[in-house]
Design a protein around this motif. Structure first.
Motif, PDB file in Angstrom:
ATOM      1  N   UNK A 298     -21.235 -64.682  84.124  1.00 17.59           N
ATOM      2  CA  UNK A 298     -21.825 -65.808  84.889  1.00 17.59           C
ATOM      3  C   UNK A 298     -23.288 -65.303  84.841  1.00 17.59           C
ATOM      4  N   UNK A 299     -24.170 -66.234  84.859  1.00 19.94           N
ATOM      5  CA  UNK A 299     -25.675 -66.049  85.340  1.00 19.94           C
ATOM      6  C   UNK A 299     -25.826 -64.965  86.569  1.00 19.94           C
ATOM      7  N   UNK A 300     -26.785 -64.296  86.273  1.00 18.69           N
ATOM      8  CA  UNK A 300     -27.206 -63.579  87.476  1.00 18.69           C
ATOM      9  C   UNK A 300     -27.978 -64.403  88.557  1.00 18.69           C
ATOM     10  N   UNK A 301     -27.554 -63.894  89.803  1.00 22.76           N
ATOM     11  CA  UNK A 301     -28.539 -64.759  90.866  1.00 22.76           C
ATOM     12  C   UNK A 301     -29.826 -64.029  91.326  1.00 22.76           C
TER      13      UNK A 301
ATOM     14  N   UNK B 104     -42.241 -57.264  90.651  1.00 15.28           N
ATOM     15  CA  UNK B 104     -41.015 -56.792  90.089  1.00 15.28           C
ATOM     16  C   UNK B 104     -39.885 -57.827  90.613  1.00 15.28           C
ATOM     17  N   UNK B 105     -38.962 -58.331  89.816  1.00 16.69           N
ATOM     18  CA  UNK B 105     -38.061 -59.196  90.277  1.00 16.69           C
ATOM     19  C   UNK B 105     -36.678 -58.718  90.101  1.00 16.69           C
ATOM     20  N   UNK B 106     -35.988 -58.822  91.236  1.00 16.98           N
ATOM     21  CA  UNK B 106     -34.362 -58.450  91.161  1.00 16.98           C
ATOM     22  C   UNK B 106     -33.372 -59.239  91.166  1.00 16.98           C
ATOM     23  N   UNK B 107     -32.277 -59.208  90.719  1.00 21.10           N
ATOM     24  CA  UNK B 107     -31.414 -60.254  90.540  1.00 21.10           C
ATOM     25  C   UNK B 107     -29.894 -59.425  90.593  1.00 21.10           C
ATOM     26  N   UNK B 108     -29.085 -60.204  91.116  1.00 18.13           N
ATOM     27  CA  UNK B 108     -27.734 -59.508  91.385  1.00 18.13           C
ATOM     28  C   UNK B 108     -26.492 -60.527  90.876  1.00 18.13           C
ATOM     29  N   UNK B 109     -25.649 -59.899  90.576  1.00 20.95           N
ATOM     30  CA  UNK B 109     -24.283 -60.558  90.013  1.00 20.95           C
ATOM     31  C   UNK B 109     -23.823 -61.427  91.094  1.00 20.95           C
ATOM     32  N   UNK B 110     -22.875 -62.571  90.698  1.00 15.65           N
ATOM     33  CA  UNK B 110     -22.284 -63.394  91.523  1.00 15.65           C
ATOM     34  C   UNK B 110     -21.028 -62.868  92.089  1.00 15.65           C
ATOM     35  N   UNK B 111     -20.614 -61.615  91.616  1.00 18.21           N
ATOM     36  CA  UNK B 111     -19.399 -60.537  91.874  1.00 18.21           C
ATOM     37  C   UNK B 111     -20.024 -59.459  93.019  1.00 18.21           C
ATOM     38  N   UNK B 112     -20.546 -60.093  94.067  1.00 24.59           N
ATOM     39  CA  UNK B 112     -21.180 -59.321  94.939  1.00 24.59           C
ATOM     40  C   UNK B 112     -20.497 -58.045  95.583  1.00 24.59           C
ATOM     41  N   UNK B 113     -19.187 -58.151  95.534  1.00 26.63           N
ATOM     42  CA  UNK B 113     -18.711 -56.838  95.690  1.00 26.63           C
ATOM     43  C   UNK B 113     -18.446 -55.851  94.764  1.00 26.63           C
ATOM     44  N   UNK B 114     -19.009 -55.923  93.648  1.00 25.46           N
ATOM     45  CA  UNK B 114     -19.141 -55.194  92.739  1.00 25.46           C
ATOM     46  C   UNK B 114     -20.690 -54.652  92.157  1.00 25.46           C
ATOM     47  N   UNK B 115     -21.587 -54.596  93.156  1.00 22.13           N
ATOM     48  CA  UNK B 115     -22.894 -54.550  92.553  1.00 22.13           C
ATOM     49  C   UNK B 115     -23.297 -53.072  92.647  1.00 22.13           C
ATOM     50  N   UNK B 116     -22.301 -52.232  92.823  1.00 22.81           N
ATOM     51  CA  UNK B 116     -22.702 -50.732  92.382  1.00 22.81           C
ATOM     52  C   UNK B 116     -22.352 -50.195  91.008  1.00 22.81           C
ATOM     53  N   UNK B 117     -21.651 -51.083  90.358  1.00 21.64           N
ATOM     54  CA  UNK B 117     -21.413 -50.799  88.962  1.00 21.64           C
ATOM     55  C   UNK B 117     -22.851 -51.163  88.082  1.00 21.64           C
ATOM     56  N   UNK B 118     -22.914 -50.438  86.962  1.00 23.25           N
ATOM     57  CA  UNK B 118     -24.224 -50.779  86.147  1.00 23.25           C
ATOM     58  C   UNK B 118     -24.282 -52.161  85.549  1.00 23.25           C
ATOM     59  N   UNK B 119     -25.600 -52.212  85.630  1.00 22.40           N
ATOM     60  CA  UNK B 119     -25.883 -53.852  85.182  1.00 22.40           C
ATOM     61  C   UNK B 119     -25.578 -54.977  86.347  1.00 22.40           C
ATOM     62  N   UNK B 120     -24.848 -54.774  87.176  1.00 21.30           N
ATOM     63  CA  UNK B 120     -24.898 -55.538  88.063  1.00 21.30           C
ATOM     64  C   UNK B 120     -25.939 -56.038  88.952  1.00 21.30           C
ATOM     65  N   UNK B 121     -26.887 -55.144  88.925  1.00 20.45           N
ATOM     66  CA  UNK B 121     -28.144 -55.660  90.031  1.00 20.45           C
ATOM     67  C   UNK B 121     -29.289 -55.132  88.767  1.00 20.45           C
ATOM     68  N   UNK B 122     -30.148 -56.150  88.379  1.00 21.68           N
ATOM     69  CA  UNK B 122     -31.059 -55.502  87.443  1.00 21.68           C
ATOM     70  C   UNK B 122     -32.510 -56.093  87.879  1.00 21.68           C
TER      71      UNK B 122
END
Length: 402
Positions: free
Chosen positions: A80-83, A103-121
């Protein structure tokens, strides 16, 4: 710096930093900035030609055309698109090509998994003073809108900007976005801010529902373990006065020998002590050589220190990562220059996102660290199908209350 430049960028984090102001230096000899989230003073303050730092809303793209490609803006887990989480406007005076920089920061909609690679960019954008999108002089109060894009730039933007009403991609992608409440990030020197409790009361109270349980002073956005450590420190400080580093280290050494204190507890307590003076801060910024972030949990798994060093150098004295801990951070993918720490997002920011406390997939983390290219490598005009935004390195510490 000419007066015009100061007017143009007076609110930028890099402008607040000054090599001539020794009073703002922290215990590590560097000048740190802290950011608070609050409502913008007036409509339009957070438009892109005002070069804002902000949390939530839609990205105020610095380069509004050559933004990251849609395929780079998808969650690797859910597809899904990052938020959009936040952006920080941080020009660097020493580099002409970074006259404007964000610098712009985006997060995965699966917020309980943000520590995984690529889930925050994180994506860095920068422009010289004379560019295709902004005037070379500061925007005036009556400049309600930024300069319109050229037809070609508008065509590119319509293909990429999912937050735009004119996005030409699948409607389902726009509908899948979560747009959090928009707040301005107000950035000020850490040692130059007032400690008056009235200042905290005057700031936005959006985090009341996120306050930690228990007696004593409440701390917006903190997990319960951090808030408890902070309360214990404040209670002791009220009785015995402020605790020096020397006193803290001596006490910790005795308690460690007796097995009454773990490295994790030391680290958590020193982190809580560090942020105690400004408990609502949600951003810590210092893009200087040697700047080292503080984190509430133990040090990241990619650091180069050995276990004994982690205990005696990183954790024990300051509750922070030591200066050798960046050895395994990858260099810039564009130019090969080493990256260095730029800013840290604290969990207090979660209080401003209007999250559902019952949603197990809501965003959650203990810290987000951003490391950026130290050479400020140029973002040349994008070739067709490319972007001027450079992706930077992100490390996320999971929430400590799991």
């Amino acid at each position: 710096m000419p007066a015009e430049d100061t007017m143009l960028r007076e609110a930028a984090p890099a402008e607040v930093l000054s090599d001539d102001d020794d009073d703002l230096e922290s215990e590590d000899g560097l000048e740190w900035l802290i950011g608070y989230a609050d409502a913008a003073e007036k409509a339009g303050d957070l438009d892109r030609h005002r070069f804002p730092s902000k949390v939530g809303g839609k990205p105020a793209w610095l380069d509004p055309a050559n933004i990251p490609l849609p395929e780079k803006m998808n969650c690797p887990l859910t597809k899904r698109p990052l938020d959009f989480l936040l952006q920080v406007y941080a020009p660097v005076d020493e580099f002409d090509e970074a006259f404007h920089r964000a610098v712009f920061v985006f997060i995965s909609p699966q917020g309980d998994q943000l520590h995984r690679p690529g889930m925050v960019r994180a994506f860095r954008s920068q422009l010289p003073r004379h560019n295709a999108f902004y005037k070379s002089s500061p925007a005036q109060d009556d400049d309600a809108d930024p300069n319109p894009l050229t037809p070609e730039h508008q065509r590119i933007a319509d293909q990429r900007d999912r937050w735009s009403d004119t996005y030409g991609g699948p409607k389902s992608e726009r509908d899948a976005l979560t747009i959090h409440p928009e707040k301005e990030l107000i950035v000020e020197p850490e040692d130059g801010s007032d400690d008056d409790d009235d200042d905290d009361e005057d700031r936005d109270d959006a985090g009341e529902d996120k306050e930690a349980d228990g007696g004593g002073k409440k701390h917006v956005g903190m997990d319960k373990r951090t808030a408890q450590s902070l309360r214990e420190y404040q209670e002791r400080e009220a009785v015995e006065g402020a605790i020096s580093n020397e006193e803290m280290n001596a006490t910790e050494e005795i308690m460690m020998e007796k097995g009454a204190l773990t490295a994790e507890k030391i680290h958590l307590a020193t982190f809580a002590t560090k942020i105690a003076a400004n408990p609502t801060q949600c951003l810590r910024y210092c893009f200087e050589e040697g700047a080292v972030p503080i984190v509430p949990g133990l040090t990241p798994p990619w650091i180069g220190c050995q276990p004994l060093d982690i205990l005696l150098v990183c954790i024990w004295p300051f509750g922070r990562l030591c200066k050798n801990c960046s050895s395994d951070i990858p260099p810039c993918a564009r130019c090969g220059a080493p990256r260095r720490f730029e800013f840290e997002i604290l969990p207090q920011v979660l209080a401003y996102l209007d999250l559902d406390n019952e949603d197990s997939a809501a965003p959650d983390f203990a810290a987000v660290l951003i490391y950026s290219c130290s050479a400020m490598c140029k973002s040349d005009t994008a070739t067709p199908g490319d972007t001027t935004y450079a992706e930077e390195f992100v490390w996320v510490q999971p929430p400590l209350n799991e």
